[in-house]
Design an enzyme around this catalytic site. Sequence first.
Site, short mmCIF file in Angstrom:
data_model
loop_
_atom_site.label_atom_id
_atom_site.label_comp_id
_atom_site.label_asym_id
_atom_site.label_seq_id
_atom_site.Cartn_x
_atom_site.Cartn_y
_atom_site.Cartn_z
N ASP A 55 42.75 82.36 77.32
CA ASP A 55 42.86 80.90 77.30
C ASP A 55 43.25 80.46 78.71
O ASP A 55 43.23 81.26 79.67
CB ASP A 55 43.82 80.43 76.19
CG ASP A 55 45.28 80.70 76.51
OD1 ASP A 55 45.58 81.32 77.56
OD2 ASP A 55 46.14 80.31 75.70
N CYS A 112 46.60 85.63 77.48
CA CYS A 112 47.08 84.25 77.41
C CYS A 112 48.39 84.19 78.19
O CYS A 112 48.69 85.11 78.97
CB CYS A 112 47.20 83.76 75.96
SG CYS A 112 48.44 84.56 74.93
N THR A 126 51.55 84.44 77.21
CA THR A 126 52.50 85.47 76.79
C THR A 126 51.84 86.70 76.17
O THR A 126 52.50 87.73 76.01
CB THR A 126 53.45 84.90 75.71
OG1 THR A 126 52.63 84.47 74.61
CG2 THR A 126 54.27 83.74 76.24
N HIS A 137 49.29 106.12 68.70
CA HIS A 137 49.94 106.09 67.39
C HIS A 137 49.40 105.01 66.46
O HIS A 137 49.28 105.23 65.26
CB HIS A 137 51.46 105.87 67.55
CG HIS A 137 52.16 107.01 68.21
ND1 HIS A 137 53.50 107.24 68.05
CD2 HIS A 137 51.70 107.99 69.05
CE1 HIS A 137 53.85 108.31 68.75
NE2 HIS A 137 52.78 108.78 69.37
N HIS A 175 49.45 110.11 62.38
CA HIS A 175 49.18 108.79 62.95
C HIS A 175 47.96 108.15 62.29
O HIS A 175 47.98 106.98 61.92
CB HIS A 175 49.00 108.90 64.46
CG HIS A 175 50.20 109.46 65.16
ND1 HIS A 175 51.43 108.84 65.11
CD2 HIS A 175 50.38 110.61 65.85
CE1 HIS A 175 52.31 109.58 65.77
NE2 HIS A 175 51.71 110.65 66.22
C1 RB5 Z 1 49.34 78.04 76.62
O1 RB5 Z 1 50.17 77.11 77.20
C2 RB5 Z 1 50.15 79.11 75.94
O2 RB5 Z 1 50.80 78.61 74.84
C3 RB5 Z 1 49.24 80.27 75.54
O3 RB5 Z 1 48.60 80.76 76.68
C4 RB5 Z 1 49.90 81.48 74.92
O4 RB5 Z 1 50.98 81.92 75.70
C5 RB5 Z 1 50.24 81.37 73.51
O5 RB5 Z 1 50.79 82.31 72.92
#
Ligand code: RB5
Length: 143
Positions: free
Chosen positions: A8, A65, A67, A98, A133
């Site tokens: 994203d 993304c 996080t 695993h 596993h």
């Molecule tokens: C986008 O701002 C952010 O929320 C997305 O990239 C991601 O981290 C969501 O989990």
Amino acid sequence: MKIAIANDHGGIELKKTLVAYFEEHEIAYVDFGVSSNESVDYPSYAKTVCQKVLADEDTLGILCCGTGIGMSIAANKVKGIRAAVVGDVFSAKATREHNHSNVLCLGERVTGPGLALLITETWLNATPLDGRHKNRVDQLEKK
Ligand code: RB5
């Protein structure tokens, strides 16, 4: 082995870094976007990559993304997908061996490009282990 990759707006730079690595090492990949900074919704990108992974057993997925978490939540809703958010090299190897993870999720705002590349390299080079596993992974898929 082939890679299906998507991101994203929070994972664009990391995706570019990974794609440059694939090009350099002649690793086959399909890039499902996005490439603009415009805000998009990560669930649909996760779904596209997961469908590609399920359709071709030689394909592994990578989702970037901010996080890695949103992408992993979305990916793990898809039956047959085992997505792991990884921020260290030990887990990269362990989750492939695993958990037989078939989708790697990375967070651009959390993990720097150097570490993300090392994680990716480690994950791609690790081999899913058989025995106990595989038995556990089989149990996951029965649910
Ligand atoms: C986008 O701002 C952010 O929320 C997305 O990239 C991601 O981290 C969501 O989990």
